[in-house]
Write a protein that holds these residues in place. Structure first.
Motif, PDB file in Angstrom:
ATOM      1  N   ALA A  63       0.906  -1.293   0.019  1.00  0.00           N
ATOM      2  CA  ALA A  63       0.003   0.027   0.081  1.00  0.00           C
ATOM      3  C   ALA A  63       0.876   1.211   0.054  1.00  0.00           C
ATOM      4  CB  ALA A  63      -0.889   0.138   1.165  1.00  0.00           C
TER       5      ALA A  63
ATOM      6  N   LEU B  82       0.816   4.263  -2.639  1.00  0.00           N
ATOM      7  CA  LEU B  82       0.502   5.708  -2.243  1.00  0.00           C
ATOM      8  C   LEU B  82       1.697   6.540  -2.647  1.00  0.00           C
ATOM      9  CD1 LEU B  82      -1.189   4.915   1.098  1.00  0.00           C
ATOM     10  CD2 LEU B  82      -2.242   6.052  -0.703  1.00  0.00           C
TER      11      LEU B  82
ATOM     12  N   THR C 199      -6.725   3.012   1.094  1.00  0.00           N
ATOM     13  CA  THR C 199      -5.954   2.999  -0.342  1.00  0.00           C
ATOM     14  C   THR C 199      -6.902   2.498  -1.205  1.00  0.00           C
ATOM     15  OG1 THR C 199      -3.800   2.417   0.913  1.00  0.00           O
ATOM     16  CG2 THR C 199      -3.915   2.026  -1.163  1.00  0.00           C
TER      17      THR C 199
END
Length: 666
Positions: free
Chosen positions: A515, A519, A540
């Motif tokens: 994640a 990001l 997310t």
């Protein structure tokens, strides 16, 4: 220099207030004595906000009785339980608040009714009619008799006398707002009565008007009485709210009725309306999480201002000073109200007045330190400001023995240790292995709805600069380096790393990412599997879905947003609703078995296998503490500490609170 409209005087009734900044009423959990009076912690808590420059403080809800709508004690204050004790502590509170030129209103409540959480209620909940409890629909509320309601009205009068004797400057009635007990009488969806307290809109408003007249009769016509008021309920259905921008039929108070009711209440004699939007059924309106926009109530109060002449106070994430100033300039409100903004920074008004807006510590909308703690039976505080509600015990005091402190790690925990220790007079150096400060918050603040996390990170970086904390970047600290430097104190703030599921076949394929990597900019394909439905995975997934991606969450637990530390209710239900409206699919009670060229093989708790096609598999299955350096140094250094994720991979509150505790006591 143009004077800021926030700092103009204003009158509520005949009471003049030095500026247009109010402290919103918030439950003072843990700040109450066993007999229902405010305790010393409450006095310190409110006085700190007066010191910070707030013009009007509106207290926590104070019950007018605790037998009919009975809550466990000491969850909430009760003015009539022990009037002598209540006056004793409240008079000290009001005297001290007044010394700073601040006015203070006592908020009086009828109670909770269907909104009462079972962990707070001492017996069967009551309501305007026999309707289901919000938290446990299997529990039916008992309908109050006419005589019981009239008895409560009389209790408002008694409490008003006590408030006046205590030195309060006015009263705010709680509440035709948020679906609390009084609001249950005013909303047709909840009120099916046939006595004088039921019927059409005017009939349903009989109770708040009777309460107003009883208070004025006992405290005097010149004693200001305001009302906590929700212009719109945002009820999509029982226990279901409507999201911003969503098209749905309002089943509670719609805007038209809200404006008409406001005119009736003004005509009856209320001196102000302290306004918001929402109910428990739409709790993410009443207590806006990070996913709500700043100033979310202003479109509604703009309409309200067109139909009433009494002062309109508005809250709703107005802790960015420019938004509050603009609301006053645009005639969307007469005063702005800060709730969690003043928990995060009690000196918000003073910093604005001094032009130090970059030093205002922002609220991040998490609810972890404030209302979330109430449901864990813990005292009120703040995730980003551990001193909230504990001002006397968490005072930053100068050290008389300055030490050289080595902080290893520049995430929030490390920066909080450094901030506090530096303010106390220690010599502090942060060693950060990357070229940026912030740890996991750097990635976590990338989504547009995580603006407030980004603001917090910016604030910390600015504090490091203002306090002249020594920073050494791109430096991986080793055991040998510590031995060579021989610092007086070593603080391990090395954070955590993402769990990788290394034993899953195919996990090392190019299509797999964490994640944090996503990001931070790693590209994904159109179809994404999010492995892990905790907070990080769900946020997310939402971010990717808002970019037009097709996202499926695979979660081992029976529901999403249920693993790890409990997420406060309003944040949880809004995130779930946002995932639904953005068409994020979820597969629960299921684990990742294999990553394939086409996607992934998953297995459910009944050992049923299935395949999902995906271009990218994103891992969000938790974090593991980085403790290796701590283990090497443990037993070698007397003043060795470990804080934040390095000690326990948790959340922002844990990082700041552990860092604060060590910084205060080195």
């Amino acid at each position: 220099m143009r004077k800021n409209k926030l700092f103009e005087t204003i009158k509520i009734g005949k009471v003049e207030i030095k500026n247009k900044i109010a402290m919103a009423p918030m439950g003072a959990f843990g700040l109450i004595s066993d007999d229902g009076a405010f305790n010393q912690r409450a006095i310190d808590y409110y006085v700190e906000r007066a010191k910070g420059g707030t013009g009007l403080i509106i207290t926590s809800i104070v019950k007018v009785e605790n037998e009919i709508d009975k809550t466990i004690m000491p969850a909430f204050p009760c003015a009539t339980g022990n009037p002598a004790k209540f006056i004793q502590t409240s008079s000290e509170l009001t005297e001290r608040v007044h010394a700073y030129g601040t006015k203070i209103f006592l908020q009086l409540t009828m109670g909770f009714g269907r909104s009462g959480s079972p962990i707070l209620m001492a017996k069967q909940p009551v309501s305007a009619s026999a309707i289901p409890n919000y938290w446990d629909p299997s529990v039916t509320c008992r309908e109050l008799s006419t005589q019981e309601v009239e008895k409560i009205v009389k209790k408002f009068g008694e409490a008003a006398k006590i408030a006046k004797a205590s030195g309060y400057d006015g009263i705010e009635v709680h509440a035709v707002h948020e679906g609390y007990l009084l609001d249950q009488f005013t909303l047709a969806i909840f009120n099916k009565r046939t006595d004088k307290y039921g019927g059409d809109l005017r009939g349903r408003l009989t109770l708040p008007i009777e309460i107003l007249h009883e208070i004025k009769k006992n405290a005097g016509q010149d004693f200001p009485v305001g009302l906590r008021y929700s212009i719109k309920s945002c009820i999509k259905d029982w226990r279901q709210g409507g999201l911003p921008g969503e098209d749905y039929e309002e089943k509670g108070r719609n805007l038209e009725e809200g404006l008409e009711a406001a005119k009736i209440l003004e005509e009856a004699g209320y001196d102000e309306l302290n306004t918001d939007v929402g109910t428990y059924d739409a709790w993410y309106w009443s207590h806006p999480p990070i996913y709500q926009k700043h100033g979310l109530y202003l479109p509604f109060t703009e309409q309200l201002k067109k139909v009433v002449k009494i002062p309109v106070i508005v809250a709703g994430k107005l802790d960015t000073p420019g938004i509050g100033e603009k609301a006053l300039e645009n005639n969307q409100a007469d005063m702005i109200s800060l709730g969690r903004g003043l928990l995060a920074d009690a000196y918000w008004p003073r910093k604005v007045l001094l032009g130090q807006e970059d030093r205002i510590r922002p609220c991040i909308g998490c609810h972890d330190g404030c209302l979330g703690r109430a449901f864990e039976n813990k005292p009120l505080s703040c995730a980003v400001n551990p001193a909230t509600g504990r001002e006397r015990y968490y005072e930053i005091k100068p050290t008389y023995n300055p030490k050289n402190i080595m902080v290893i790690g520049g995430g929030l925990a490390g920066m909080e240790v450094a901030r506090i220790a530096k303010m106390r007079g220690h010599n502090v150096t942060i060693y950060e292995k990357t070229n940026d400060l912030g740890g996991h918050v750097i990635a976590g603040s990338k989504p547009d709805f995580k603006l407030d996390d980004k603001r917090l990170l910016k604030w910390y970086k600015n504090e490091m600069k203002v306090l002249d904390v020594n920073l050494i970047m791109n430096m991986q600290v080793t055991e040998e380096m510590i031995d060579t430097l021989m610092p007086g104190v070593v603080v391990i703030a090395t954070g955590s790393k993402e769990v990788m599921l290394n034993k899953v076949p195919g996990i090392n394929k190019e299509k797999v990412a964490t994640a944090s990597e996503v990001l931070n900019g790693k590209a994904t394909g159109q179809n994404v599997i999010m492995v892990g439905g905790g907070l990080v995975g769900c946020e997310t997934a939402l971010w990717l879905a808002k970019q037009g991606k097709t996202v499926t969450i695979v979660e081992a637990f029976s529901d999403i947003v249920s693993s790890g530390k409990p997420i406060p209710h309003m944040n949880k239900i809004m995130l779930i609703d946002l995932l639904k409206i953005n068409k994020v699919e979820k597969i629960t009670s299921t684990a990742l078995l294999e990553v394939t060229d086409e996607g992934a093989v998953i297995i459910n708790d009944k050992f049923g296998k299935s395949e999902i096609k995906a271009d990218t598999v994103v891992l969000a299955v938790g974090f593991k503490s980085e403790r290796e350096l701590f283990y090497k140094m443990n037993g070698k250094i007397a003043d060795l500490y470990i804080v934040g994720d390095a000690n326990n991979a948790a959340n922002i509150m844990n990082a700041i609170w552990t860092g604060n505790e060590i910084g205060l006591n080195i």
